[in-house]
Design a protein around this motif. Structure first.
Motif, PDB file in Angstrom:
ATOM      1  N   ASP A  94      -0.377 -17.724   3.968  1.00 41.72           N
ATOM      2  CA  ASP A  94      -0.840 -16.732   2.485  1.00 41.72           C
ATOM      3  C   ASP A  94      -2.152 -17.309   2.026  1.00 41.72           C
ATOM      4  O   ASP A  94      -2.795 -16.455   1.519  1.00 41.72           O
ATOM      5  CB  ASP A  94       0.516 -17.313   1.538  1.00 41.72           C
ATOM      6  CG  ASP A  94       1.621 -16.595   1.885  1.00 41.72           C
ATOM      7  OD1 ASP A  94       1.856 -15.846   2.832  1.00 41.72           O
ATOM      8  OD2 ASP A  94       2.786 -17.034   1.079  1.00 41.72           O
ATOM      9  N   ASN A 132       4.154 -12.229   3.799  1.00 38.78           N
ATOM     10  CA  ASN A 132       4.217 -11.970   2.247  1.00 38.78           C
ATOM     11  C   ASN A 132       2.986 -11.559   1.444  1.00 38.78           C
ATOM     12  O   ASN A 132       2.966 -10.777   0.706  1.00 38.78           O
ATOM     13  CB  ASN A 132       5.027 -13.215   1.715  1.00 38.78           C
ATOM     14  CG  ASN A 132       6.257 -13.642   1.990  1.00 38.78           C
ATOM     15  OD1 ASN A 132       7.078 -12.525   1.805  1.00 38.78           O
ATOM     16  ND2 ASN A 132       6.673 -14.699   1.862  1.00 38.78           N
ATOM     17  N   ALA A 133       1.909 -12.195   1.799  1.00 38.37           N
ATOM     18  CA  ALA A 133       0.786 -12.103   1.021  1.00 38.37           C
ATOM     19  C   ALA A 133      -0.219 -10.979   1.602  1.00 38.37           C
ATOM     20  O   ALA A 133      -0.846 -10.380   0.931  1.00 38.37           O
ATOM     21  CB  ALA A 133      -0.156 -13.270   1.449  1.00 38.37           C
TER      22      ALA A 133
END
Length: 332
Positions: free
Chosen positions: A41, A104-105
């Motif tokens: 991330d 996720n990021a």
């Protein structure tokens, strides 16, 4: 720093840089990307910072092969698998339901993820090398390696000019396709074309037996996707699209005094001004796509204040070029 992407040492240096959480300029068959480890991330956050990219604008995850899909997507519809079988490796991005916790990021908080398997040999070499590391890097997020909203880079030199000499860039030559990948949303039961590219609607229909809908035909729950903002891909000069008759009329009105204007055209045009740049557009859409972004950069360097472009034909094979030009014009 630009390294020769054909050298094994350069490929390994790029893979190790990605593993260490650094950014790498990476050639693909479409455009050069600004790559980072999709599962790191903090590394992905550097992409948004370097580009000045809004945090809610998701990134595409690049994988080495079709098996990489399983690390990021929790489901692959039948028609999506047919598209993978037909076009991967190649210039096609699929939006698929995301595995919880994956990339996720890169997904801007959405429960979907954009996945692509590039065909460029340097990109493939780096992705394969990343998998051999310990710990491995299974996917890299790589939007175009330019400031957000500007013209995408199609050479290593473009990347360095855009983002600085400190960035490690692998030189893989000029991009073969020259515009970004086709994006197909596969999360709503039918294929939906979010961004046209070298793979056309007709190509998609032949591969999966279903003609993709447009964003306008199925607007509900459309996922955000890379490169789909109204204004994008813009040079510093203002871009205007006109048909051949409008172009000639404008040139006639301006006469010999016209200057700082570049015209990208297919139809024959005449002008009394020696200060214009008349740039012929290829009649083949793939050739026009291949040179488009490089030409827009060149016209900026030439000193154009206005870029007038003859509207491309209204056909499926020109849709990718038309899309980029319309977004460039909207930025003005």
């Amino acid at each position: 720093m630009i390294l020769d992407g054909k050298l094994d040492a350069s490929v390994r240096a790029a893979a190790l840089a990605l593993q260490a959480g650094q950014l790498v300029g990476l050639p693909t068959e479409t455009v050069y990307g600004l790559a980072a480890d999709s599962d790191n991330d903090a590394a992905v956050a550097q992409i948004f910072s370097a580009k000045g990219r809004p945090a809610n604008h998701p990134l595409i995850v690049h994988v080495a092969d079709a098996a990489g899909v399983q690390r990021y997507a929790k489901a692959v519809p039948v028609f999506a698998q047919q598209l993978i079988d037909a076009f991967w490796p190649g210039p096609l991005t699929l939006i698929l339901p995301r595995l919880p916790g994956a990339a996720n990021a890169s997904t801007a908080g959405q429960d979907s993820v954009g996945l692509r398997c590039p065909s460029h040999p340097v990109a493939q070499a780096v992705l394969q090398a990343c998998q051999q590391l310990s710990p491995p890097v299974w996917g890299v997020s790589a939007p175009s390696a330019n400031r957000f909203g500007r013209v995408s880079p199609t050479t290593a030199a473009h990347v360095a000019a855009e983002l600085g000499d400190d960035l490690l860039v692998l030189d893989g030559g000029a991009c073969d396709i020259g515009i970004e990948s086709t994006i197909v949303d596969c999360t709503r039961g039918v294929p939906v074309l979010l961004r046209p590219g070298a793979i056309t609607r007709d190509d998609i229909e032949r591969a999966c037996g279903s003609r993709p809908l447009s964003m306008q035909e199925l607007t509900a729950d459309t996922p955000r996707a890379s490169g789909t903002l109204l204004a994008h891909y813009a040079p510093s000069a203002k871009v205007r699209l006109m048909d051949a008759k409008q172009l000639q009329s404008a040139l006639d009105v301006l006469g010999a005094d016209a200057r700082h204007i570049a015209i990208y055209h297919r139809s024959p045009l005449r002008s009394a001004s020696p200060h214009l740049r008349l740039q012929p557009m290829p009649h083949a859409p793939l050739a026009a796509a291949r040179e488009l972004f490089g030409l827009l950069r060149d016209l900026d360097d030439w000193g154009a204040k206005l870029i007038w472009i003859e509207t491309p034909p209204d056909s499926a094979d020109w849709e990718g070029v038309s899309d980029r030009l319309q977004r460039a014009a909207a930025a003005g």
